[in-house]
Design an enzyme around this catalytic site. Structure first.
Site, short mmCIF file in Angstrom:
data_model
loop_
_atom_site.label_atom_id
_atom_site.label_comp_id
_atom_site.label_asym_id
_atom_site.label_seq_id
_atom_site.Cartn_x
_atom_site.Cartn_y
_atom_site.Cartn_z
N HIS A 30 0.85 -1.18 0.00
CA HIS A 30 0.00 0.00 0.00
C HIS A 30 0.89 1.23 0.00
O HIS A 30 2.12 1.13 0.15
CB HIS A 30 -0.93 -0.01 1.21
N SER A 31 0.28 2.40 -0.15
CA SER A 31 1.11 3.60 -0.27
C SER A 31 1.99 3.80 0.96
O SER A 31 3.12 4.26 0.84
CB SER A 31 0.24 4.84 -0.50
N GLU A 32 1.50 3.43 2.15
CA GLU A 32 2.35 3.42 3.34
C GLU A 32 1.98 2.27 4.27
O GLU A 32 0.80 1.88 4.35
CB GLU A 32 2.22 4.73 4.15
N THR A 33 3.01 1.77 4.93
CA THR A 33 2.83 0.86 6.06
C THR A 33 3.47 1.52 7.27
O THR A 33 4.61 2.00 7.20
CB THR A 33 3.47 -0.51 5.80
N HIS A 88 -2.25 9.70 6.68
CA HIS A 88 -3.27 8.65 6.72
C HIS A 88 -2.80 7.43 7.50
O HIS A 88 -3.59 6.79 8.20
CB HIS A 88 -3.72 8.27 5.30
#
Length: 269
Positions: free
Chosen positions: A42-45, A75
Site C-alpha cells: 500500500h502507499s504506506e505501512t 493517513h
C-alpha cells in the site's frame, strides 16, 4: 506479527486510503521493515512500538512506502491511532515520536480522530519549464511545500481540470522531492467540501495516492488564506476518494477523519 489493513479518511470500507499497521515490541532492521512494506504494497505501512512511560511521546512511529521510508504520513498515522484505540492498546490522545517531531492523534466523540501536524511552510515558486505538459494542465499558482512534505502544490483552473488529469508520471518525477499536489476550488461547496485535490508521488513509488494527510498540511493554509476561514474540508478526488477536515492554527494544522479496519492478519515469514 499482526498486520492490519486500515482504510483512513473514510467511514466506509474499500474507500479512503489503505495503510498497513504493524505494532511491535521494537523496530527490526530497516531492510526487514522495507520488505514488509513492499509485501503489504500500500502507499504506506506504519510501524509503531510503545515507548517508556514519562517521556515526551507514548509510541515511536515510522512510515514506509513500498520503495522508501518517508518523513511524514497523515493517513497511516490516523490508521495507527485507530488501531491503538480500537484494540485497547492506548486510550485517549496518543503522542507519536516521528521524524517530523512529536505528532498527536486525539479521538473524538463521533469516532473520528484528529491529527495535530506541523503546518507546511509555503513558498511561492515559478512554474518549472515543462511542468504544464507533464501534469496535463496549465498552472495558475505554484507553491513549494517545504522539506517535510516535499511536493510542489499546483493550483489549476477548476475542479473539472483536477478530476480529469492524466499526468505523465515519469516526467513529473523531475519537479520535486516527492511529487505534485494538484488542486482547485470546489465547484459547488454545497457538496460538503471547499477544495479538491489529487496527489501524484512517482518519486516514492506511488503513482497516485488515494487520500494524503500530509498534503493537507499544505492545502489547508493555501486555501484558508484564499477562502478566509481557518476550518475547511478538502476532498481528494482519487478513484477511492476521501475527505479531510482541516483547521489551521498558525504553525500547526489539525487533520480530522475516520478510519475502518478491513483486514487483520498475521505475518508468517
Amino acid at each position: 506479527m499482526r498486520i492490519r489493513i486500515v482504510d483512513a479518511f473514510t467511514d466506509r470500507p474499500f474507500t479512503g486510503n489503505p495503510a498497513g499497521v504493524v505494532l511491535l515490541d521494537a523496530f527490526p532492521d530497516d531492510v526487514r521493515l522495507q520488505r514488509i512494506a513492499l509485501e503489504v504494497n500500500h502507499s504506506e505501512t506504519a510501524f509503531a512500538h510503545r515507548l517508556p512511560a514519562g517521556g515526551e511521546a507514548d509510541w515511536a512511529l515510522r512510515w514506509f512506502t513500498p520503495a522508501t521510508e518517508v518523513a511524514m504520513c497523515g493517513h497511516a498515522t490516523l490508521a495507527t491511532a485507530h488501531v491503538l484505540h480500537t484494540t485497547g492498546a492506548h486510550g485517549g490522545p496518543v503522542r507519536f515520536a516521528t521524524r517530523s517531531g512529536v505528532l498527536i492523534a486525539a479521538p473524538g466523540g463521533d469516532g473520528s480522530i484528529t491529527l495535530d501536524f506541523p503546518t507546511a511552510p509555503l513558498t511561492p515558486a515559478e512554474a518549472p519549464a515543462g511542468v504544464a505538459e507533464a501534469l496535463g494542465a496549465e498552472p495558475r499558482t505554484v507553491v513549494d511545500t517545504g522539506p517535510d512534505v516535499g511536493d510542489l502544490l499546483v493550483e489549476v483552473a477548476d475542479e473539472k481540470t483536477v478530476r480529469g488529469l492524466t499526468p505523465d508520471l515519469k516526467a513529473l518525477a523531475a519537479y520535486s522531492e516527492r511529487g505534485i499536489i494538484a488542486t482547485a476550488r470546489a465547484e459547488d461547496p454545497a457538496r460538503g467540501y471547499d477544495y479538491v485535490s489529487r496527489c501524484f508521488f512517482p518519486n516514492v513509488g506511488i503513482d497516485e495516492d488515494p487520500v494524503t494527510g500530509s498534503a493537507h498540511t499544505a492545502l489547508a493554509p493555501f486555501w484558508s488564506e484564499r477562502l478566509g476561514r481557518p476550518d475547511l474540508t478538502g476532498f481528494q478526488a482519487s478513484s477511492r476518494s476521501g475527505r479531510v477536515r482541516t483547521e489551521v492554527l498558525g504553525g500547526r494544522t489539525l487533520l480530522c477523519g475516520h478510519a475502518v479496519t478491513v483486514i487483520d492478519g498475521e505475518l508468517l515469514a
